[in-house]
Design a protein around this motif. Structure first.
Motif, short mmCIF file in Angstrom:
data_model
loop_
_atom_site.label_atom_id
_atom_site.label_comp_id
_atom_site.label_asym_id
_atom_site.label_seq_id
_atom_site.Cartn_x
_atom_site.Cartn_y
_atom_site.Cartn_z
N MET A 1 15.25 14.31 21.36
CA MET A 1 14.01 15.01 21.07
C MET A 1 14.12 15.83 19.80
SD MET A 1 13.85 17.80 24.13
CE MET A 1 14.85 19.29 24.14
N ALA A 2 15.31 15.92 19.26
CA ALA A 2 15.65 16.93 18.26
C ALA A 2 14.65 17.13 17.13
CB ALA A 2 17.04 16.62 17.72
N GLU A 3 14.48 16.12 16.24
CA GLU A 3 13.87 16.47 14.96
C GLU A 3 12.39 16.82 15.01
OE1 GLU A 3 13.71 12.04 15.27
OE2 GLU A 3 15.01 13.65 15.89
N LEU A 4 11.68 16.45 16.08
CA LEU A 4 10.27 16.81 16.16
C LEU A 4 10.03 18.05 17.03
CD1 LEU A 4 8.57 13.33 16.19
CD2 LEU A 4 8.47 15.05 14.41
N VAL A 5 11.09 18.69 17.47
CA VAL A 5 10.95 19.93 18.24
C VAL A 5 11.55 21.05 17.40
CG1 VAL A 5 11.47 21.14 20.37
CG2 VAL A 5 11.18 18.66 20.39
N ILE B 1 -7.85 10.69 15.88
CA ILE B 1 -7.16 11.65 15.02
C ILE B 1 -5.67 11.30 15.11
CG2 ILE B 1 -6.58 14.09 14.66
CD1 ILE B 1 -9.29 14.74 16.05
N SER B 2 -5.08 10.96 13.99
CA SER B 2 -3.71 10.45 14.08
C SER B 2 -2.65 11.49 13.75
CB SER B 2 -3.55 9.24 13.16
OG SER B 2 -3.88 9.63 11.85
N ARG B 3 -3.01 12.50 12.97
CA ARG B 3 -1.98 13.50 12.61
C ARG B 3 -2.23 14.76 13.42
NH1 ARG B 3 -2.01 15.50 6.89
NH2 ARG B 3 -0.28 16.95 6.73
N ILE B 4 -1.39 14.95 14.42
CA ILE B 4 -1.56 16.04 15.37
C ILE B 4 -0.25 16.82 15.47
CG2 ILE B 4 -2.11 16.59 17.80
CD1 ILE B 4 -3.50 13.82 17.96
N LYS B 5 -0.39 18.15 15.52
CA LYS B 5 0.79 19.01 15.72
C LYS B 5 0.46 19.98 16.85
CE LYS B 5 1.60 18.97 10.72
NZ LYS B 5 2.82 19.24 9.99
N PHE B 6 1.50 20.48 17.50
CA PHE B 6 1.32 21.47 18.57
C PHE B 6 2.07 22.73 18.21
CE2 PHE B 6 2.74 23.68 22.36
CZ PHE B 6 1.59 23.73 23.14
N ILE B 7 1.38 23.87 18.28
CA ILE B 7 2.07 25.16 18.11
C ILE B 7 1.99 25.91 19.43
CG2 ILE B 7 2.18 27.37 16.89
CD1 ILE B 7 0.88 26.10 14.49
N GLY B 8 3.16 26.29 19.95
CA GLY B 8 3.23 27.06 21.20
C GLY B 8 4.19 28.20 21.02
N PHE C 1 3.96 11.49 23.69
CA PHE C 1 3.46 11.56 22.30
C PHE C 1 4.61 11.86 21.34
CE2 PHE C 1 -0.11 13.04 24.98
CZ PHE C 1 -0.93 11.94 24.78
N PRO C 2 5.49 10.88 21.16
CA PRO C 2 6.66 11.14 20.31
C PRO C 2 6.31 11.42 18.86
CG PRO C 2 6.57 8.84 21.01
CD PRO C 2 5.49 9.55 21.76
N ASP C 3 5.05 11.14 18.48
CA ASP C 3 4.63 11.38 17.09
C ASP C 3 4.06 12.79 16.87
OD1 ASP C 3 2.51 10.69 18.80
OD2 ASP C 3 1.22 10.18 17.12
#
Ligand code: PRP
Ligand code: URA
Length: 208
Positions: free
Chosen positions: A1-5, A152-159, A174-176
């Motif tokens: 999971m590393a690089e996208l977390v 919508i293809s470019r999605i990010k999550f901020i928590g 949603f690995p992307d």
């Protein structure tokens, strides 16, 4: 999971998330901390936004500079994401905000949708989902599905605080979608709360 977390190691984030967790922090300071953390994480999450060159005139000369070239959409999950959206809007006043109302059923922990005025097609370059807590990941995955249905293809999550269970679910489904977090905690307890966490993010912001 590393690089996208991305779990921020910024000293300001670590200081503020510690004060956010403290059970003695009152709603006013809690809201201020949510806002500060949202802005700090947004800076990290927005580092790849495209620019276009512009020229401005200073009192002395022409100066070549840049302006944001991308349309940013903020998608706060009610209630707790509200304070994050308002804070980020101060950094990017041109952002569009769509509120999505979801609450978790106390027993099943499944998200229940109660407010969604999103049109079938949304014209933007990047969508940023905002929610302080990523617990089971149920609420965040419902919102990402809603956005994907609108192509919508470019999605990010901020928590602000996540449990491993929610992070794993987002990575699996949603690995992307990259996750920008202030902290990754130990586990969920038997009633679905993040441990050590901060308690109920909505109740602590709004004193209800
Ligand atoms: C909280 C939080 C997230 C959700 C996270 O909201 O703000 O939206 O729970 O849990 P999940 O990852 O297991 O879905 P809540 O349902 O308590 O609603 P509220 O913001 O109105 O208090
Ligand atoms: N929602 C919250 O507000 N806190 C948790 O710990 C889990 C879900």
């Amino acid at each position: 999971m590393a690089e996208l977390v991305h779990v921020s190691s910024h000293p300001l984030v670590r200081d503020k998330v510690t004060r956010l967790r403290d059970g003695t922090t009152k709603p006013k300071e809690f809201r201020e901390l949510v806002a500060d953390l949202a802005r700090l994480l947004f800076v990290e999450a927005s580092a790849d936004l495209a620019l276009r060159p512009i020229t401005v005139t200073t009192p002395l000369a022409l100066s070549l500079g840049h302006e944001l070239a991308e349309r940013v959409g903020l998608f706060p999950i009610l209630r707790a994401g509200l304070g994050m959206a308002n804070a980020i809007l101060e950094l990017v006043p041109s952002a569009h905000v769509w509120h999505l109302g979801l609450y978790r059923d106390d027993v099943s922990l499944e998200p229940v949708e109660y407010y969604n005025k999103l049109p079938d097609s949304v014209d933007l370059d990047v969508a940023i989902v905002l929610d302080p807590m990523l617990a089971t990941g149920g609420s965040a995955t419902v919102v990402v599905e809603i956005l994907k249905k609108r192509r919508i293809s470019r999605i990010k999550f901020i928590g602000l605080i996540a449990a491993p269970e929610g992070v794993e679910r987002m990575r699996r489904e949603f690995p992307d979608v990259p996750l920008y977090l202030a902290a990754l905690d130990s586990h969920l307890n038997e009633i679905g709360y993040i441990v050590p966490g901060l308690g109920d993010a909505g109740d602590r912001q709004f004193a209800t």
